[in-house]
Motif scaffolding. Structure first.
Motif, PDB file in Angstrom:
ATOM      1  N   GLU A  63       0.739  -1.306   0.016  1.00  0.00           N
ATOM      2  CA  GLU A  63      -0.064  -0.070  -0.005  1.00  0.00           C
ATOM      3  C   GLU A  63       0.799   1.234   0.067  1.00  0.00           C
ATOM      4  OE1 GLU A  63      -3.998  -1.695   2.390  1.00  0.00           O
ATOM      5  OE2 GLU A  63      -2.478  -0.301   3.315  1.00  0.00           O
ATOM      6  N   GLN A  64       1.955   1.208   0.751  1.00  0.00           N
ATOM      7  CA  GLN A  64       2.878   2.701   0.842  1.00  0.00           C
ATOM      8  C   GLN A  64       4.230   2.025   1.159  1.00  0.00           C
ATOM      9  OE1 GLN A  64       2.080   5.894   0.621  1.00  0.00           O
ATOM     10  NE2 GLN A  64      -0.262   5.544   0.668  1.00  0.00           N
ATOM     11  N   GLN A  65       5.104   2.698   0.547  1.00  0.00           N
ATOM     12  CA  GLN A  65       6.556   2.406   0.984  1.00  0.00           C
ATOM     13  C   GLN A  65       7.240   3.682   1.147  1.00  0.00           C
ATOM     14  OE1 GLN A  65       8.468   0.306  -2.271  1.00  0.00           O
ATOM     15  NE2 GLN A  65      10.666   0.462  -1.525  1.00  0.00           N
ATOM     16  N   VAL A  66       8.050   3.774   2.167  1.00  0.00           N
ATOM     17  CA  VAL A  66       8.723   5.033   2.432  1.00  0.00           C
ATOM     18  C   VAL A  66      10.321   4.715   2.752  1.00  0.00           C
ATOM     19  CG1 VAL A  66       9.074   7.057   4.189  1.00  0.00           C
ATOM     20  CG2 VAL A  66       6.930   5.958   3.521  1.00  0.00           C
ATOM     21  N   ALA A  67      11.056   5.629   2.047  1.00  0.00           N
ATOM     22  CA  ALA A  67      12.676   5.667   2.275  1.00  0.00           C
ATOM     23  C   ALA A  67      12.919   6.205   3.526  1.00  0.00           C
ATOM     24  CB  ALA A  67      13.495   6.299   1.131  1.00  0.00           C
ATOM     25  N   THR A  68      14.014   5.318   4.303  1.00  0.00           N
ATOM     26  CA  THR A  68      14.334   6.163   5.549  1.00  0.00           C
ATOM     27  C   THR A  68      15.833   6.097   5.651  1.00  0.00           C
ATOM     28  OG1 THR A  68      14.663   4.077   6.609  1.00  0.00           O
ATOM     29  CG2 THR A  68      12.294   5.137   6.894  1.00  0.00           C
ATOM     30  N   GLY A  69      16.623   6.063   4.508  1.00  0.00           N
ATOM     31  CA  GLY A  69      17.993   6.031   4.416  1.00  0.00           C
ATOM     32  C   GLY A  69      18.485   5.471   3.023  1.00  0.00           C
ATOM     33  N   PRO A  70      19.559   5.493   2.738  1.00  0.00           N
ATOM     34  CA  PRO A  70      20.808   5.940   3.338  1.00  0.00           C
ATOM     35  C   PRO A  70      20.907   7.473   3.512  1.00  0.00           C
ATOM     36  CG  PRO A  70      21.524   5.615   1.235  1.00  0.00           C
ATOM     37  CD  PRO A  70      20.145   5.137   1.276  1.00  0.00           C
ATOM     38  N   ALA A  71      21.728   8.029   4.696  1.00  0.00           N
ATOM     39  CA  ALA A  71      21.912   9.279   4.578  1.00  0.00           C
ATOM     40  C   ALA A  71      23.336   9.512   5.173  1.00  0.00           C
ATOM     41  CB  ALA A  71      20.983   9.796   5.671  1.00  0.00           C
ATOM     42  N   LEU A  72      23.792  10.944   5.127  1.00  0.00           N
ATOM     43  CA  LEU A  72      24.960  11.191   5.739  1.00  0.00           C
ATOM     44  C   LEU A  72      25.060  10.981   7.210  1.00  0.00           C
ATOM     45  CD1 LEU A  72      27.832  12.313   4.142  1.00  0.00           C
ATOM     46  CD2 LEU A  72      26.982  14.667   4.831  1.00  0.00           C
ATOM     47  N   ASP A  73      25.961  10.325   7.610  1.00  0.00           N
ATOM     48  CA  ASP A  73      26.033   9.976   9.067  1.00  0.00           C
ATOM     49  C   ASP A  73      27.482   9.409   9.675  1.00  0.00           C
ATOM     50  OD1 ASP A  73      25.178  10.095  11.735  1.00  0.00           O
ATOM     51  OD2 ASP A  73      24.296   8.141  11.632  1.00  0.00           O
ATOM     52  N   ASN A  74      27.897   9.485  10.791  1.00  0.00           N
ATOM     53  CA  ASN A  74      28.975   8.794  11.222  1.00  0.00           C
ATOM     54  C   ASN A  74      28.387   8.621  13.013  1.00  0.00           C
ATOM     55  OD1 ASN A  74      31.481   8.670  13.082  1.00  0.00           O
ATOM     56  ND2 ASN A  74      32.167   8.261  10.859  1.00  0.00           N
ATOM     57  N   LYS A  75      28.713   7.400  13.524  1.00  0.00           N
ATOM     58  CA  LYS A  75      28.477   7.081  14.862  1.00  0.00           C
ATOM     59  C   LYS A  75      29.072   7.868  15.802  1.00  0.00           C
ATOM     60  CE  LYS A  75      27.808   1.964  13.733  1.00  0.00           C
ATOM     61  NZ  LYS A  75      26.144   2.259  13.381  1.00  0.00           N
ATOM     62  N   LYS A  76      29.988   8.706  15.526  1.00  0.00           N
ATOM     63  CA  LYS A  76      30.715   9.598  16.522  1.00  0.00           C
ATOM     64  C   LYS A  76      30.220  10.730  16.583  1.00  0.00           C
ATOM     65  CE  LYS A  76      35.149   6.878  16.047  1.00  0.00           C
ATOM     66  NZ  LYS A  76      36.616   7.141  15.679  1.00  0.00           N
ATOM     67  N   CYS A  77      29.391  11.140  15.506  1.00  0.00           N
ATOM     68  CA  CYS A  77      29.090  12.606  15.333  1.00  0.00           C
ATOM     69  C   CYS A  77      27.617  12.555  15.984  1.00  0.00           C
ATOM     70  CB  CYS A  77      29.247  13.161  13.859  1.00  0.00           C
ATOM     71  SG  CYS A  77      30.538  12.770  13.333  1.00  0.00           S
ATOM     72  N   THR A  78      27.280  13.955  16.334  1.00  0.00           N
ATOM     73  CA  THR A  78      26.002  14.279  16.819  1.00  0.00           C
ATOM     74  C   THR A  78      25.257  14.840  15.900  1.00  0.00           C
ATOM     75  OG1 THR A  78      26.854  14.325  19.208  1.00  0.00           O
ATOM     76  CG2 THR A  78      24.753  15.651  18.801  1.00  0.00           C
ATOM     77  N   PRO A  79      23.872  14.578  15.591  1.00  0.00           N
ATOM     78  CA  PRO A  79      23.166  15.029  14.522  1.00  0.00           C
ATOM     79  C   PRO A  79      22.621  16.466  15.106  1.00  0.00           C
ATOM     80  CG  PRO A  79      21.875  13.547  15.778  1.00  0.00           C
ATOM     81  CD  PRO A  79      23.244  13.407  16.275  1.00  0.00           C
ATOM     82  N   PRO A  80      22.112  17.285  14.182  1.00  0.00           N
ATOM     83  CA  PRO A  80      22.119  17.217  12.673  1.00  0.00           C
ATOM     84  C   PRO A  80      23.571  17.207  12.023  1.00  0.00           C
ATOM     85  CG  PRO A  80      21.329  19.190  13.219  1.00  0.00           C
ATOM     86  CD  PRO A  80      21.571  18.769  14.433  1.00  0.00           C
ATOM     87  N   ILE A  81      23.804  16.361  11.173  1.00  0.00           N
ATOM     88  CA  ILE A  81      24.887  15.922  10.534  1.00  0.00           C
ATOM     89  C   ILE A  81      25.380  17.051   9.305  1.00  0.00           C
ATOM     90  CG2 ILE A  81      26.503  14.383   9.267  1.00  0.00           C
ATOM     91  CD1 ILE A  81      26.026  13.820  12.386  1.00  0.00           C
ATOM     92  N   GLU A  82      26.477  17.793   9.556  1.00  0.00           N
ATOM     93  CA  GLU A  82      26.767  18.583   8.405  1.00  0.00           C
ATOM     94  C   GLU A  82      28.309  18.173   8.266  1.00  0.00           C
ATOM     95  OE1 GLU A  82      26.673  22.663   9.747  1.00  0.00           O
ATOM     96  OE2 GLU A  82      24.654  22.536  10.293  1.00  0.00           O
TER      97      GLU A  82
END
Length: 569
Positions: free
Chosen positions: A64-83
């Protein structure tokens, strides 16, 4: 007793034959690995959480519905929002779905991923593409799930009082997590807090900085005023794995009531080691009380060899043992049977270290059912509950479990590591009988989320990239008694020879099992029923042994007579 044994014999014979049949199942395939499954009991809609995607399916698994949730620019050591300018190590990163829960009263879905330190979002149940809340700039107070793909997160949507909707969360502590193991999160904005922030400043437990123990959470559930977590903990000193059951009051914003204790699932063979790790758990009410059903595994290094067992822990016994532990610690009554050193080996402070027991008046546990600031908390006890497995399997793992009960008759559906669903009848006297084995996907592990539809007609099972819909009730049809696995000379009540043809197809259905006790007037001898007749249909085999037309026993839903050769019910 004779009737019960007959019923189990018949179930076993039918199951032995049924397991040989190929079955065409409804299924949905995802392009990426599936992580979680949830079903709305009212609408029948199925929700899937996957790597980089969410899916909304109808009850027959049509998209019925599909939504993309990733991928995205990230690193486990960094605090979002990621710049990129602030987080030079950032790279395109997959988003593993860590939590997928429904909040039907508010018509919304809770989803948390591994991206951005495990932040969450709220979406509309009717249309998952409609995001109701999402905030990636609130900092550490909004980090809910683990951002380590290998560390499980479990949760439960409930309330702490009138009008409140909160999320109880349990998760392990990954190398880049915030250290919070258990927390209670808001699901609605308040004057001073956003959704997914801690309910109060005290509604979290963090691992101690010196703690080397690691946790893998398995399940969360509630019982009356309490919330429970099931998890495995790998202790380093001494090195051992423990399965723990934690309980706390829902309306305890300070966590004074937190208590955990060991669960152990023993092999019926006294010479074999206990099943050491819980892989899946489910709660059902087979009779007067609710029961925790837990599937445990044992590795090949232990005596008894690799295998799995299913153990039952009645929740009334769980509560009684936990209250006894609270009372023993508060009042110091352990001193009568143990030394102070031994007491320190029994009681401890979870996530932190030692705890000081004793010195409180008798009756403190009754006077403060949810604990208090002046009483020892959080409290852990190595003196827990032990149970003997009612079902064992060698050489494989039981990876999923869900249980349903009808009129004091209980059926467990068990997923396996080799891609099967086992259907097991659990008797009131603590034995079990496996009556069917359905191959879902060969050599593909059935994942932990094994969910029944609201009407109990369908079972949804998930493998790596597929979700399947299985009928809970199945019609068994074979042209002859020989092919059914029943004795060739199987007779009905008064000696009529069993000649089962394609136009005599009856259903073996869960509700009919509840009629076993009343189906005694013309009960045949063991294994002497025609194939496809349910135990509850024994009365249809009357004194003259006549077999009624299938349509007269299993009438079509539209009220018209069903033609021979068609599938009933």
């Amino acid at each position: 007793m004779a009737l019960r044994l007959w019923a189990l014999t018949l179930l076993g014979l039918l199951g032995a034959a049924g397991s040989l049949r190929s079955r065409k199942l409804d299924f949905f395939r995802s392009e990426r690995e599936l992580n979680h499954l949830a079903v709305d009991e009212a609408s029948g809609v199925v929700y899937l959480g996957a790597v980089n995607a969410l899916y909304q399916l109808d009850a027959k698994l049509q998209l019925e519905q599909q939504v993309a949730t990733g991928p995205a620019l990230d690193n486990k050591k960094c605090t979002p929002p990621i710049e990129a300018s602030q987080c030079h190590e950032a790279e395109m990163t997959d988003n593993v779905n860590q939590l997928l829960l429904l909040d039907p009263p508010r018509k919304r879905l809770v989803e948390c991923g591994s991206l951005f330190k495990g932040i969450c979002a709220l979406r509309a149940l009717s249309n998952i593409s409609l995001r109701l809340f999402y905030e990636d700039g609130s900092g550490e107070k909004s980090f809910v799930a683990s951002n380590d793909e290998g560390v499980a997160t479990v949760g439960l949507v409930s309330s702490t009082g009138p009008g409140d909707r909160v999320l109880f969360v349990g998760k392990g502590n990954g190398p880049h997590d915030n250290g919070i193991i258990v927390s209670t999160r808001l699901l609605d904005r308040t004057d001073s807090r956003e959704a997914f922030e801690a309910y109060t400043d005290h509604a979290t437990y963090k691992a101690g900085y010196l703690s080397t123990n690691t946790q893998q959470f398995v399940a969360a559930f509630e019982d009356g005023p309490y919330v429970f977590f099931v998890f495995n903990q790998q202790d380093k000193h001494p090195a051992q794995n423990r399965t723990l059951l934690a309980r706390m009051c829902r309306e305890d914003p300070n966590y004074y009531s937190y208590l955990e204790m060991d669960l152990q699932c023993r092999d019926p063979d006294a010479n074999a080691a206990a099943f050491g790790t819980c892989l899946a758990a489910s709660v059902a009410a087979p009779g007067s009380g609710r029961v925790l059903y837990a599937a445990f595994s044992r590795d090949g290094r232990s005596s008894g060899g690799p295998g799995a067992g299913l153990c039952l822990f009645p929740l009334d016994e769980v509560h009684a043992k936990m209250e006894a532990n609270r009372n023993a610690c508060y009042t110091g009554t352990w001193e009568s049977s143990t030394t102070p050193r031994e007491s320190r080996d029994i009681f401890y402070k979870p996530f932190h270290g030692d705890i000081l027991c004793g010195g409180h008046a008798p009756g403190s546990s009754q006077s403060f059912p949810c604990g208090s600031e002046h009483l020892p908390y959080p409290l852990g006890s190595r003196d827990g509950l032990k149970a003997t497995a009612v079902l064992q399997r060698g050489g494989l793992n039981l990876t999923a479990v869900t249980v349903t009960a009808e009129n004091n008759h209980t059926v467990a559906f068990l997923g396996t590591s080799d891609g099967r669903i086992l259907k097991v009848y659990l008797t009131p006297n603590g034995t079990s009988s496996e009556y069917d084995s359905i191959l879902v996907e060969i050599n593909k592990r059935v994942k932990r989320d094994l969910v029944l539809s609201g009407d109990l007609a369908s079972l949804y099972a998930m493998t790596q990239d597929k979700v399947f819909r299985l009928p809970v009730q199945e019609c068994l049809s074979y042209p002859t008694c020989t092919q059914s696995g029943l004795p060739p000379a199987a007779d009905c009540a008064s000696g009529v020879h069993c000649r089962v043809s394609s136009d005599l197809k009856m259903c073996l259905t869960l509700p009919r099992w509840g009629q076993l006790a009343s189906a005694s007037a013309h009960a045949p001898a063991a294994a002497s029923m025609p194939l496809g007749w349910a135990p509850g249909d024994l009365r249809a085999c009357g004194p003259q042994g006549k077999l009624p037309d299938p349509a007269s026993v299993c009438p079509p839903r539209d009220g018209r007579r069903r033609k021979s050769g068609t599938m009933p019910c």
